[in-house]
Design a protein around this motif. Structure first.
Motif, short mmCIF file in Angstrom:
data_model
loop_
_atom_site.label_atom_id
_atom_site.label_comp_id
_atom_site.label_asym_id
_atom_site.label_seq_id
_atom_site.Cartn_x
_atom_site.Cartn_y
_atom_site.Cartn_z
N ASP A 153 0.80 -0.84 -0.16
CA ASP A 153 0.02 -0.38 -0.50
C ASP A 153 1.34 1.19 -0.29
O ASP A 153 0.53 2.71 -0.73
CB ASP A 153 -1.33 -0.01 1.01
CG ASP A 153 -1.91 -1.06 1.57
OD1 ASP A 153 -2.97 -1.19 0.28
OD2 ASP A 153 -1.92 -1.84 2.19
N ASP A 184 1.37 -9.64 -2.96
CA ASP A 184 -0.48 -9.36 -2.89
C ASP A 184 -0.44 -8.28 -3.50
O ASP A 184 0.54 -7.09 -3.04
CB ASP A 184 -0.72 -9.39 -1.47
CG ASP A 184 -1.22 -10.96 -1.05
OD1 ASP A 184 -1.08 -12.43 -1.50
OD2 ASP A 184 -1.38 -11.38 -0.03
N GLN A 226 -4.33 -3.28 -1.22
CA GLN A 226 -5.42 -3.32 -1.15
C GLN A 226 -6.08 -2.97 -1.89
O GLN A 226 -7.31 -3.08 -2.21
CB GLN A 226 -5.95 -2.63 0.30
CG GLN A 226 -5.05 -3.42 1.42
CD GLN A 226 -5.08 -3.05 2.72
OE1 GLN A 226 -6.27 -1.37 3.29
NE2 GLN A 226 -4.65 -3.27 4.04
N LEU A 227 -5.62 -1.41 -2.94
CA LEU A 227 -6.99 -1.34 -3.01
C LEU A 227 -7.41 -1.68 -4.50
O LEU A 227 -8.76 -1.61 -5.26
CB LEU A 227 -7.00 0.12 -3.25
CG LEU A 227 -7.08 1.43 -2.07
CD1 LEU A 227 -6.71 2.66 -1.78
CD2 LEU A 227 -8.36 0.84 -1.68
N ARG A 284 -6.38 -4.71 -5.08
CA ARG A 284 -7.61 -5.76 -4.61
C ARG A 284 -9.20 -5.86 -5.15
O ARG A 284 -9.88 -6.73 -5.36
CB ARG A 284 -7.41 -6.63 -4.03
CG ARG A 284 -5.60 -7.92 -3.75
CD ARG A 284 -5.25 -8.09 -2.61
NE ARG A 284 -5.03 -7.25 -1.71
CZ ARG A 284 -4.49 -7.54 -0.53
NH1 ARG A 284 -5.53 -8.01 0.11
NH2 ARG A 284 -4.02 -6.96 0.60
N LEU A 285 -9.28 -4.54 -4.58
CA LEU A 285 -10.77 -4.01 -4.32
C LEU A 285 -11.09 -3.64 -5.84
O LEU A 285 -12.31 -4.43 -5.70
CB LEU A 285 -10.80 -3.06 -3.12
CG LEU A 285 -12.75 -2.28 -2.95
CD1 LEU A 285 -13.38 -3.23 -3.14
CD2 LEU A 285 -12.51 -1.33 -1.81
#
Lengths: 283, 275
Positions: free
Chosen positions: B197, B236, B239-240, B242-243
Motif C-alpha cells: 500500500d 499480494d 488493498q485498493l 484488489r478491491l
C-alpha cells in the motif's frame, strides 16, 4: 463453551529502570485459552512491554518497578523463574536478528536449539522441526547457515524456532514486519489455525491491520501505556479514534470513509476492514 | 545521479546465488521501489549500490563511477544506504553524534555538519531525542535514527531497506513525507519494501525481483496489473487494487482518491453492472 482463563493481568503498572514515565499503566486484561488477541497501538504505547511482561522479561530481565500482577497459566510471572516459563510461553522478538542464537550452523539446528534445552526426545523433535520449517516456508533452506539467510528469512526462522517449542501461550511482537505479503498472510493463517485447532493462546502485536481483522478474535488498543479499546476486530478497527491512537485504518476503511464524506458511498452500512467487507460495502 | 546496473551476478561464499544476472537503469531524481519475496535478492542488489558488495560479473555504475574502482568510503559521497537492521548501524552515544558522524566523515565543515544535523532532526521529528542514547530508544525510533544518520549525509542517491518495518501509522506517514521531500530535492530514492500500500502510494516505478532476477520493471500501475506475475513473486497487490479487481472496476488505483475517482467514473458510465 466457556474456555478457562490463561492470561490474567491485574492492575499492571510497570516502569523501566532509569525512566520516570510508566510504560504500562493500570492495565487489567483477561484472555481465555485458544483466543487470538491482537495488540495495536502507536510506537511507544507499551505493546512490546506487554509482550515482555507475559514472557517474564518484565520484571526478571529488565528489572524496573512493577505493581499489580501478571498470571499466565496459573503462574504468577513475577514469582516464577524465567526457566520455568520457557516451555509455557514462547516469545518472538520484534527484531529477529536478536533472536538467532549464533550457536548453530544450520537452520534445522537453530530450530532444534529450544527443543534440546527443553529436553524433548530426538524422535519427537524431528516431526516438530519439520512442521515448524514447513509452515514458515523454510523446508528448502533447512541446511543453510542462519547467517546465509535474507532478513525476511531470518524472521521466518525466529518464528519457526518458537513454533517448534509448541508453547501454550504464543506472544509475537511484529513477527511479520519483514515478510513478503504472501508470507505475512500465511503466518496469520497458521496462527489462526493454532488458536482454533490446538487452543494455543496467541497474543500478537502487528501493524498488518487487514490480516488482524481477518484472523484475530479480539483486538485491544494501547495508548500511552493504557488500555483504550477492547473488542471485536471490525468494531475496534473502524473507530474514528484509531487515528488519534496512532493505529490508522486499512485502505478499505479509508476509502469508505472518504467516499461517504464525498457523497459517493452509502452511509447506512458498517465501515469495512477486510476485502470481503469492502466488496459488500460498495456493492 | 544515475544508476546503471549491467548483468550483475553475485554468489555469497556460502554458495547461495543471490543475483543471477540483473540489469537496470535508474535516472537521476527517480523514485523506485524494489519488491519481491524473502530471499529474492533485493538487499543483495541494494548492497551493490554503495560498494558493500562488488559484482562478480557485470558492472554497477553510480554516476560515472564503477563501484569496483572506488572504495565504500568514496561511494558514501554518492549513495546513502540505510540498513534493514538499525542495530547494524548505530554506535554513537547520542542521536546528535550519530547524525554528525556521516557528514563529518565526508569531510564537511563543522558549520555544514551542524546545519545538516539540525535539518535532519527536524525533518524526522527527532529534535526531542537529540541528546538520547540511541539504544535507550524503541526499535521503531532506532530505525528512524538510522535513517536520519544517512539522510544527514545529503547524498544524491538514497537507498532505504524496508523503511516502514515496525513503524506505526504516524511513522509511515512521516516516511511518505520524507520521500516526497527527497524527490522534490531531485534526489534519487530507491526503496526495498513489502508494504504494497505504501509502495503504490509513493513510488511511480516498481521493480519486481524473484530468484535473483528481475521479473518486471515499469510504471507502478502497469506492473500491478500483471496479477499472474505478482503471484509468482509472492506479492499480494495493494488493498485498493484488489478491491477494484473484486468489484470489476477497470483500473489500477494506487491511492484512495484514485479508487474513488475510478468508482465515480464507473458508476457514471454504468460500468458497474457486473457488481
Amino acid at each position: 463453551m466457556k474456555r478457562p482463563t490463561v492470561i490474567a493481568i491485574e492492575h499492571l503498572t510497570y516502569t523501566y529502570p532509569a525512566t520516570e514515565r510508566p510504560a504500562l499503566r493500570d492495565l487489567s486484561l483477561t484472555i481465555p485459552a485458544g483466543q487470538f488477541c491482537a495488540v495495536l497501538g502507536a510506537n511507544g504505547a507499551g505493546k512490546s512491554t506487554l509482550c515482555y511482561a507475559l514472557a517474564g522479561f518484565v520484571p526478571h530481565f529488565y528489572r524496573g518497578r512493577m505493581e499489580g500482577r501478571v498470571m499466565v497459566a496459573g503462574h504468577d510471572i513475577a514469582a516464577t523463574p524465567p526457566s520455568a516459563l520457557v516451555g509455557l510461553v514462547g516469545l518472538v522478538f520484534a527484531n529477529p536478528f536478536n533472536q538467532i542464537t549464533g550457536a548453530c550452523y544450520t537452520v534445522r539446528e537453530e530450530v532444534a536449539f529450544g527443543l534440546e534445552n527443553l529436553g524433548v526426545p530426538p524422535a519427537e523433535m524431528e516431526p516438530r522441526i519439520a512442521q515448524a520449517l514447513a509452515v514458515t516456508g523454510l523446508t528448502d533452506l533447512a541446511d543453510r547457515s542462519p547467517f546465509a539467510l535474507s532478513g525476511g528469512q531470518q524472521q521466518r526462522l525466529a518464528l519457526a524456532a518458537v513454533l517448534a517449542m509448541q508453547p501454550q501461550v504464543l506472544v509475537l511482537d511484529e513477527p511479520t514486519s519483514q515478510l513478503d505479503p504472501a508470507g505475512t498472510r500465511e503466518v496469520f493463517a497458521v496462527l489462526g489455525a493454532l488458536a482454533a485447532r490446538h487452543h494455543t493462546t496467541v497474543v500478537l502485536v502487528s501493524q498488518a491491520l487487514e490480516w488482524v481483522a481477518t484472523y484475530a478474535d479480539r483486538v485491544i488498543v494501547l495508548a500511552e501505556g493504557r488500555l483504550v479499546a477492547d473488542g471485536a476486530p471490525t468494531d475496534v478497527l473502524t473507530r474514528p479514534e484509531m487515528e488519534t491512537w496512532g493505529v490508522g485504518a486499512t485502505r478499505y476503511t479509508q476509502a469508505a470513509r472518504r467516499g461517504q464524506a464525498q457523497g459517493l458511498a452509502p452511509t447506512d452500512r458498517p465501515l469495512p476492514v477486510t476485502l470481503p467487507q469492502a466488496v459488500a460495502f460498495w456493492s | 545521479m544515475r544508476v546503471v546496473v549491467t548483468d550483475v551476478v553475485f554468489r555469497y561464499p556460502s554458495g547461495v546465488q543471490a543475483l543471477a544476472g540483473v540489469s537496470l537503469e535508474i535516472a537521476a531524481g527517480e523514485a523506485v521501489a524494489i519488491i519481491g519475496e524473502n530471499g529474492a535478492g533485493k538487499t543483495t542488489l541494494a548492497r551493490h549500490l554503495n560498494g558493500l558488495l562488488r559484482p562478480q560479473q557485470g558492472r554497477v555504475l553510480i554516476g560515472d563511477w564503477d563501484t569496483r574502482e572506488h572504495t565504500v568510503a568514496q561511494l558514501a559521497h554518492r549513495v546513502g544506504y540505510v540498513f534493514q537492521n538499525p542495530d547494524d548501524q548505530l554506535f554513537e552515544r547520542t542521536v546528535r553524534r550519530e547524525l554528525a558522524f556521516g557528514p563529518r566523515n565526508l569531510g564537511r565543515s563543522e558549520a555544514e555538519i551542524q546545519a545538516a544535523v539540525a535539518r535532519t532532526l527536524a525533518k524526522l521529528g527527532l529534535d526531542a531525542l537529540a541528546e538520547s542514547h540511541p539504544y535507550d530508544l524503541s526499535l521503531a525510533q532506532r530505525r528512524l535514527v538510522a535513517m536520519a544518520a544517512v539522510l544527514a549525509m545529503e547524498t544524491p542517491i538514497v537507498v532505504l531497506d524496508e523503511p516502514t518495518t515496525g513503524q506505526d501509522a504516524a511513522g509511515t506517514a512521516l516516511l511518505g513525507r520524507v520521500i516526497a521531500d527527497l524527490r522534490a530535492e531531485g534526489r534519487t530514492v530507491i526503496v526495498i519494501s513489502h508494504d504494497m500500500d505504501f509502495v503504490a502510494e509513493h513510488f511511480p516505478r516498481l521493480i519486481v525481483m524473484a530468484d535473483g532476477r528481475i521479473l518486471a520493471d515499469g510504471p507502478t500501475e502497469a506492473v500491478l496489473a500483471q496479477t499472474g506475475l505478482l503471484a509468482q513473486a509472492q506479492i499480494d497487490p495493494p488493498q485498493l487494487v484488489r478491491l477494484a479487481a473484486a468489484l470489476g472496476l477497470p483500473g489500477i488505483p494506487t491511492t484512495v482518491d484514485a479508487f474513488l475517482a475510478l468508482w465515480a467514473r464507473a458508476r457514471a458510465t454504468g460500468g458497474l453492472d457486473r457488481v
